[in-house]
Design an enzyme around this catalytic site. Sequence first.
Site, PDB file in Angstrom:
ATOM      1  N   HIS A   1       1.663   3.029  -0.671  1.00  0.00           N
ATOM      2  CA  HIS A   1       2.984   3.007  -1.336  1.00  0.00           C
ATOM      3  C   HIS A   1       2.887   3.097  -2.629  1.00  0.00           C
ATOM      4  CE1 HIS A   1       1.334  -0.652  -3.192  1.00  0.00           C
ATOM      5  NE2 HIS A   1       1.009  -1.463  -1.007  1.00  0.00           N
TER       6      HIS A   1
ATOM      7  N   HIS B   1      -0.729   2.130  -4.702  1.00  0.00           N
ATOM      8  CA  HIS B   1      -1.975   3.098  -4.567  1.00  0.00           C
ATOM      9  C   HIS B   1      -1.786   3.709  -5.107  1.00  0.00           C
ATOM     10  CE1 HIS B   1      -1.648   0.523  -0.581  1.00  0.00           C
ATOM     11  NE2 HIS B   1      -2.727   0.137  -1.276  1.00  0.00           N
TER      12      HIS B   1
ATOM     13  N   CYS C   1      -8.966 -15.680   3.805  1.00  0.00           N
ATOM     14  CA  CYS C   1      -7.772 -15.313   3.823  1.00  0.00           C
ATOM     15  C   CYS C   1      -8.086 -13.535   4.265  1.00  0.00           C
ATOM     16  CB  CYS C   1      -7.341 -14.625   2.580  1.00  0.00           C
ATOM     17  SG  CYS C   1      -6.225 -13.698   1.859  1.00  0.00           S
TER      18      CYS C   1
ATOM     19  N   CYS D   1      -6.884 -10.673   1.736  1.00  0.00           N
ATOM     20  CA  CYS D   1      -7.772  -9.934   0.544  1.00  0.00           C
ATOM     21  C   CYS D   1      -9.534  -9.560   1.218  1.00  0.00           C
ATOM     22  CB  CYS D   1      -8.510 -11.191   0.077  1.00  0.00           C
ATOM     23  SG  CYS D   1      -7.147 -11.570  -1.339  1.00  0.00           S
TER      24      CYS D   1
ATOM     25  N   CYS E   1      -2.881 -18.643  -0.687  1.00  0.00           N
ATOM     26  CA  CYS E   1      -3.754 -16.970  -1.320  1.00  0.00           C
ATOM     27  C   CYS E   1      -1.976 -16.454  -1.880  1.00  0.00           C
ATOM     28  CB  CYS E   1      -4.378 -16.162  -0.422  1.00  0.00           C
ATOM     29  SG  CYS E   1      -3.850 -14.479  -1.062  1.00  0.00           S
TER      30      CYS E   1
ATOM     31  N   HIS F   1      -1.445 -13.315  -1.029  1.00  0.00           N
ATOM     32  CA  HIS F   1      -0.517 -12.606  -0.069  1.00  0.00           C
ATOM     33  C   HIS F   1       0.972 -13.064   0.655  1.00  0.00           C
ATOM     34  CE1 HIS F   1      -4.561 -10.136  -0.416  1.00  0.00           C
ATOM     35  NE2 HIS F   1      -3.631  -8.853   0.079  1.00  0.00           N
TER      36      HIS F   1
ATOM     37  N   LYS G   1       4.209  -7.940  -7.261  1.00  0.00           N
ATOM     38  CA  LYS G   1       2.976  -7.237  -6.693  1.00  0.00           C
ATOM     39  C   LYS G   1       3.417  -6.083  -5.644  1.00  0.00           C
ATOM     40  CE  LYS G   1      -1.583  -6.070  -5.823  1.00  0.00           C
ATOM     41  NZ  LYS G   1      -2.285  -6.272  -4.158  1.00  0.00           N
TER      42      LYS G   1
ATOM     43  N   LYS H   1       2.295  -4.314   0.800  1.00  0.00           N
ATOM     44  CA  LYS H   1       2.081  -4.370   1.871  1.00  0.00           C
ATOM     45  C   LYS H   1       2.837  -5.616   2.808  1.00  0.00           C
ATOM     46  CE  LYS H   1      -1.485  -2.067   2.334  1.00  0.00           C
ATOM     47  NZ  LYS H   1      -2.685  -1.128   2.605  1.00  0.00           N
TER      48      LYS H   1
HETATM   49  O1  ME8 Z   1      -8.670  -3.424  -1.820  1.00  0.00           O
HETATM   50  N1  ME8 Z   1      -0.111  -1.797  -8.302  1.00  0.00           N
HETATM   51  O2  ME8 Z   1      -8.008  -1.866  -0.578  1.00  0.00           O
HETATM   52  P1  ME8 Z   1      -6.095  -1.787  -0.705  1.00  0.00           P
HETATM   53  C1  ME8 Z   1      -1.777  -1.330  -9.192  1.00  0.00           C
HETATM   54  N2  ME8 Z   1      -9.582  -1.716   0.652  1.00  0.00           N
HETATM   55  N3  ME8 Z   1      -2.705  -0.886  -7.316  1.00  0.00           N
HETATM   56  C2  ME8 Z   1      -2.353  -0.914  -6.367  1.00  0.00           C
HETATM   57  C3  ME8 Z   1      -1.364  -2.084  -5.892  1.00  0.00           C
HETATM   58  C4  ME8 Z   1      -0.406  -2.657  -6.568  1.00  0.00           C
HETATM   59  N4  ME8 Z   1       0.437  -3.430  -6.404  1.00  0.00           N
HETATM   60  N5  ME8 Z   1      -1.606  -1.984  -4.804  1.00  0.00           N
HETATM   61  C5  ME8 Z   1      -2.291  -1.345  -4.459  1.00  0.00           C
HETATM   62  C6  ME8 Z   1      -8.580  -2.533  -0.977  1.00  0.00           C
HETATM   63  N6  ME8 Z   1      -2.647  -0.830  -5.738  1.00  0.00           N
HETATM   64  C7  ME8 Z   1     -10.892  -2.460  -0.511  1.00  0.00           C
HETATM   65  C8  ME8 Z   1     -11.070  -1.366  -1.787  1.00  0.00           C
HETATM   66  S1  ME8 Z   1     -12.838  -0.470  -3.113  1.00  0.00           S
HETATM   67  C9  ME8 Z   1     -14.722  -0.661  -2.149  1.00  0.00           C
HETATM   68  C10 ME8 Z   1     -12.100  -1.372  -1.594  1.00  0.00           C
HETATM   69  C11 ME8 Z   1      -3.818   0.148  -5.547  1.00  0.00           C
HETATM   70  O3  ME8 Z   1      -5.334  -0.548   0.370  1.00  0.00           O
HETATM   71  C12 ME8 Z   1      -4.913  -0.696  -6.772  1.00  0.00           C
HETATM   72  O4  ME8 Z   1      -6.873   0.002  -6.798  1.00  0.00           O
HETATM   73  O5  ME8 Z   1      -5.516  -3.109  -0.413  1.00  0.00           O
HETATM   74  C13 ME8 Z   1      -5.756  -1.761  -5.814  1.00  0.00           C
HETATM   75  O6  ME8 Z   1      -7.383  -2.155  -6.571  1.00  0.00           O
HETATM   76  C14 ME8 Z   1      -5.863  -1.191  -4.509  1.00  0.00           C
HETATM   77  O7  ME8 Z   1      -5.027  -0.487  -4.192  1.00  0.00           O
HETATM   78  C15 ME8 Z   1      -6.426  -1.579  -3.399  1.00  0.00           C
HETATM   79  O8  ME8 Z   1      -6.174  -1.110  -2.264  1.00  0.00           O
END
Ligand code: ME8
Length: 522
Positions: A20, A23, A129, A132, A146, A149, A305, A308
Amino acid sequence: MAEKKFYITTPIFYANAELHLGHTYTLVLSDVLARYHRSIGDKTFFLTGSDEHGDKIVRAAQKEDIGPQAFVNKNVAKMQELIKELGISNDLFIRTSNQEHHWPGAKKLWHALEEAGDIYKGTYKGLYCIGCESFITEKELVNGKCPLHDTEPEHIEEENYFFKLSKYGPEIKRLLLNGEFKITPQSRVNEIVSLISGANGESGLGDVSISRPERAIPWGIPAPNDPTQLMYVWCDALSNYISALGYGTDNEENFRTFWPADIQILGKDILRFHALLWPAFLLSARIPLPRELLVHGFVNSGGKKMSKSLGNVLSPGEFISEYGRDALRYYLTREVSPVEDWDLTREKFKEVYNANLANGLGNLVSRTLKMAEQYFGGVVTGDATRVPSIKSKMSAVETFGDIAGMNIPYIITNDILPRYHKHMSASEINKGADVIWELIGHLDQFVTDYEPFKLVKTDKKATEAIIWGLLYGLREVGRMLVPIMPDTAEKIEILVGASSALADEAVFNTKALTEPLFKRRD
Ligand code: ME8
């Protein structure tokens, strides 16, 4: 001088749903930096990818009644499609289910921790969780849930391998405080340092579990020497930053060239994993730490925030199809602070689009090209010394100490470009973009000052010097936009049609604009 290298990473995103705007923000911020560093000649490697193991994925796949591999393949294909649509220029997309490219690095890192004597077996009893993919303490819950979430954690009691995280707290703290391991913004350093310090001196960090027992579905990297355990998904995932460079394979050349990362971009939700667990793993394995973590804030939607699991996501595709990808890239670069939270609304997006793209930049380009075409048949000759000063800038002597030099080329060389590069190289992309729009403001002012559409009736030569100055300014706008709005930058370069790549004596052979760069939306 040896060529400078620049290694930049994004987090690898969970392959459990579509990406979204949150990301998208991470991807665009990282891409702007990668493109900027390429544009100044740095040997750049830009990594992104997908995090494909863990309970979260297995459960989501079960819901759709397909196997985890088929499930992640489907989601990763969508991720890669979006990445292409956004114009993200990553050099590699790493997938943690890739057994040839990723697994050897994850296993090698595990072995290194083991050799350092930092892995031991123990029992974990507590809360977990799934959102997370992390153990969570009672203290962290809000109303039993949490806070990120909004779900209740699960009670878990199981045998795991543990990693001696506690051993590395003092060293991480030392490196953070002396700046060898930099976190931007500084407030995040304080947050991590106080976590490490805990309530009584250096006792804030406990050890952490780094494996989970293999359950019904063997989905994950088997812990080396113990197939009954799978590597904990964060341990697996963090190692992507080096496995992607070939660490653990028989070709570690990229690892030698590009590690340590110059900057790792992440959202604040995963700061602790990157500022505690990751450096601890690296210290244990005797691998240098990344130079900097850039931790951005949250994209919110309806005050929470965007996520998903909360179901309040806005899709980047909607903005791309309505406004074009460069408009979205513009918004994410300039209109938000990289380090604070911000809320996105469709209304605000449209307002900004109309003001700064349709009117600001778009209008300036179309006015200038029309005058060049109408008055000079699209061939505008001149040089930097003949462009007159911007009248309203003539009083700014204290800035430049040279009234005669207050023309557009002079201002670009002495003020605009130095500030643009200062901000961009400090990853302050919003401020870098502000400088570009300052130049656009100067060019608009220049038109107001000289009114070339009137001047042309009495003094064609002077008018040509004005239009030449505008084209010169626009060419520079285009160059500075290369990292931020690559399509627009390319269009501007073609439209102004400068005869030489170098500055001062170009002949501009302008092209006619067939449609506006940015159509106004009402
Ligand atoms: O945490 N605002 O993956 P993830 C800003 N797989 N950035 C956001 C956001 C938001 N509302 N939502 C997501 C993971 N992001 C792990 C990471 S790394 C070794 C493993 C961005 O799919 C932001 O960069 O939940 C956040 O840290 C990341 O997506 C988390 O993506």
